[in-house]
Write a protein that holds these residues in place. Structure first.
Motif, PDB file in Angstrom:
ATOM      1  N   MET A 146     -17.668  -2.675  -8.364  1.00 35.70           N
ATOM      2  CA  MET A 146     -16.423  -2.680  -9.122  1.00 35.70           C
ATOM      3  C   MET A 146     -15.560  -3.837  -8.661  1.00 35.70           C
ATOM      4  O   MET A 146     -15.185  -3.927  -7.490  1.00 35.70           O
ATOM      5  CB  MET A 146     -15.685  -1.352  -8.941  1.00 35.70           C
ATOM      6  N   LEU A 147     -15.258  -4.752  -9.572  1.00 34.48           N
ATOM      7  CA  LEU A 147     -14.341  -5.861  -9.326  1.00 34.48           C
ATOM      8  C   LEU A 147     -13.017  -5.474  -9.971  1.00 34.48           C
ATOM      9  O   LEU A 147     -12.925  -5.400 -11.198  1.00 34.48           O
ATOM     10  CB  LEU A 147     -14.877  -7.154  -9.939  1.00 34.48           C
ATOM     11  N   ILE A 148     -11.998  -5.236  -9.175  1.00 36.82           N
ATOM     12  CA  ILE A 148     -10.800  -4.610  -9.713  1.00 36.82           C
ATOM     13  C   ILE A 148      -9.533  -5.239  -9.123  1.00 36.82           C
ATOM     14  O   ILE A 148      -9.499  -5.631  -7.954  1.00 36.82           O
ATOM     15  CB  ILE A 148     -10.834  -3.086  -9.432  1.00 36.82           C
ATOM     16  N   GLY A 149      -8.502  -5.338  -9.945  1.00 36.74           N
ATOM     17  CA  GLY A 149      -7.228  -5.880  -9.496  1.00 36.74           C
ATOM     18  C   GLY A 149      -6.569  -4.979  -8.471  1.00 36.74           C
ATOM     19  O   GLY A 149      -6.400  -3.774  -8.708  1.00 36.74           O
TER      20      GLY A 149
ATOM     21  N   ALA B 292      -5.585 -10.487 -11.677  1.00 41.26           N
ATOM     22  CA  ALA B 292      -6.684 -10.672 -10.737  1.00 41.26           C
ATOM     23  C   ALA B 292      -8.037 -10.556 -11.427  1.00 41.26           C
ATOM     24  O   ALA B 292      -8.936 -11.368 -11.213  1.00 41.26           O
ATOM     25  CB  ALA B 292      -6.584  -9.636  -9.613  1.00 41.26           C
ATOM     26  N   ALA B 293      -8.181  -9.538 -12.267  1.00 40.00           N
ATOM     27  CA  ALA B 293      -9.449  -9.351 -12.967  1.00 40.00           C
ATOM     28  C   ALA B 293      -9.765 -10.544 -13.862  1.00 40.00           C
ATOM     29  O   ALA B 293     -10.911 -11.009 -13.926  1.00 40.00           O
ATOM     30  CB  ALA B 293      -9.398  -8.062 -13.794  1.00 40.00           C
ATOM     31  N   SER B 294      -8.759 -11.059 -14.550  1.00 43.33           N
ATOM     32  CA  SER B 294      -8.966 -12.179 -15.463  1.00 43.33           C
ATOM     33  C   SER B 294      -9.268 -13.472 -14.718  1.00 43.33           C
ATOM     34  O   SER B 294     -10.097 -14.271 -15.160  1.00 43.33           O
ATOM     35  CB  SER B 294      -7.725 -12.378 -16.346  1.00 43.33           C
TER      36      SER B 294
ATOM     37  N   GLY C 263     -12.674  -4.286 -13.748  1.00 39.36           N
ATOM     38  CA  GLY C 263     -11.606  -3.365 -14.118  1.00 39.36           C
ATOM     39  C   GLY C 263     -10.238  -3.983 -13.902  1.00 39.36           C
ATOM     40  O   GLY C 263     -10.017  -4.722 -12.933  1.00 39.36           O
ATOM     41  N   ASP C 264      -9.309  -3.686 -14.800  1.00 42.83           N
ATOM     42  CA  ASP C 264      -7.956  -4.230 -14.654  1.00 42.83           C
ATOM     43  C   ASP C 264      -7.259  -3.709 -13.406  1.00 42.83           C
ATOM     44  O   ASP C 264      -6.566  -4.441 -12.701  1.00 42.83           O
ATOM     45  CB  ASP C 264      -7.112  -3.946 -15.899  1.00 42.83           C
ATOM     46  N   GLY C 265      -7.441  -2.424 -13.079  1.00 44.28           N
ATOM     47  CA  GLY C 265      -6.786  -1.864 -11.905  1.00 44.28           C
ATOM     48  C   GLY C 265      -5.289  -2.052 -11.968  1.00 44.28           C
ATOM     49  O   GLY C 265      -4.669  -1.868 -13.023  1.00 44.28           O
ATOM     50  N   LEU C 266      -4.708  -2.448 -10.859  1.00 41.50           N
ATOM     51  CA  LEU C 266      -3.265  -2.641 -10.791  1.00 41.50           C
ATOM     52  C   LEU C 266      -2.857  -4.099 -10.971  1.00 41.50           C
ATOM     53  O   LEU C 266      -1.694  -4.441 -10.793  1.00 41.50           O
ATOM     54  CB  LEU C 266      -2.734  -2.111  -9.458  1.00 41.50           C
ATOM     55  N   SER C 267      -3.815  -4.954 -11.330  1.00 40.51           N
ATOM     56  CA  SER C 267      -3.493  -6.350 -11.620  1.00 40.51           C
ATOM     57  C   SER C 267      -4.525  -6.932 -12.569  1.00 40.51           C
ATOM     58  O   SER C 267      -5.607  -7.350 -12.141  1.00 40.51           O
ATOM     59  CB  SER C 267      -3.427  -7.187 -10.337  1.00 40.51           C
TER      60      SER C 267
END
Length: 266
Positions: A171-174, A122-124, A115-119
């Motif tokens: 969940m891998l999230i920024g 980071a996700a990319s 998930g993009d989240g707040l960054s």
């Protein structure tokens, strides 16, 4: 001008931390160079929040690594709504929900959600290396498709995991960008995911990036929590992270029951 610049006697300590210490001063103000560096870091943190996630590139990288991937979007239609309405980021859009319902997903042990989240940075940047580090350790696990989710909050993974018949969802999230870490990834692990799970039912691994918690150590912690979460049938406050003790002892240690809560989820 250099005659007015007073260096901090603690300057040698800067080699041990990225924190802003021993910056010196010019009169009663910061020197120009540290001030410009601060403004740059602040701009990078703002960019991290608003930069869109390149889902096409992520899907391509996942396919190159042998993963099956799916696309999803939260109920937040754009970044403005995402930031103002956190609740919308925790539920799937009607279109994404319908698409995932139609996926003939066999029950799996774990589903990973990026998930993009707040960054989005980071996700990319961090998600694929982390998956490369942890998945070889899950040899006896049935891993479901990897879902790339836009405008995502942590709890969005619960609905995705439920629809895809996953025993556990990761969940891998920024994470919220800091002034020295605009690309920090958070990992949130939930057993028996479903809509309505609380933060107390999750485990969190934070600050995943080469300059923070590196990929091998983050993968070790995640593997430990996944293994013992599946064995005990729970995650969250009841699952103690004893992975550091296990690594030091070089043996498999059973997790203790803990009342410690996890860091707050986005």
């Amino acid at each position: 001008m250099s005659d007015f610049l007073e260096k901090n006697p603690w300057n040698a300590l800067r080699q041990f931390t990225n924190a802003r210490i021993a910056l010196g001063r010019a009169g009663s103000s910061l020197p120009t160079a540290p001030l410009l560096a601060f403004n740059l870091s602040h701009a990078q943190a703002r960019d991290a929040v608003h930069h869109p996630l390149d889902t096409g590139a992520l899907h391509q990288q996942l396919r190159e690594q042998g993963f099956t991937s799916l696309d999803a979007h939260s109920a937040a239609p754009d970044r403005e709504h995402y930031l103002r309405r956190p609740d919308l980021g925790r539920r799937l859009s009607e279109e994404s929900r319908a698409e995932l319902v139609q996926v003939a997903a066999e029950p799996s042990d774990v589903v990973f959600v990026i998930g993009d989240g707040l960054s989005a940075f980071a996700a990319s940047k961090q998600s694929i290396p982390l998956l490369q580090a942890v998945c070889p350790q899950l040899k006896d696990w049935k891993i479901g498709p990897v879902v790339v989710a836009r405008q995502a909050r942590v709890a969005l993974g619960d609905e995705i995991g439920e629809l895809l018949n996953a025993k556990l969802v990761v969940m891998l999230i920024g994470e919220r960008p800091g002034l020295s870490s605009p690309d920090s990834l958070g990992i949130y692990l939930t057993y028996a995911p479903k809509v309505g799970c609380s933060d107390a039912q999750r485990n969190c691994i934070s600050n995943v990036r080469p300059e923070g918690l590196d990929y091998p150590l983050a993968a070790h912690k995640l593997h430990y929590l996944l293994t013992n979460g599946r064995r005990l049938g729970l995650t969250g406050v009841g699952l103690k992270d004893d992975s550091d003790a296990q690594q030091l002892a070089g043996t498999s240690t059973a997790p203790a029951v803990s009342d410690d809560s996890n860091p707050g989820a986005a």
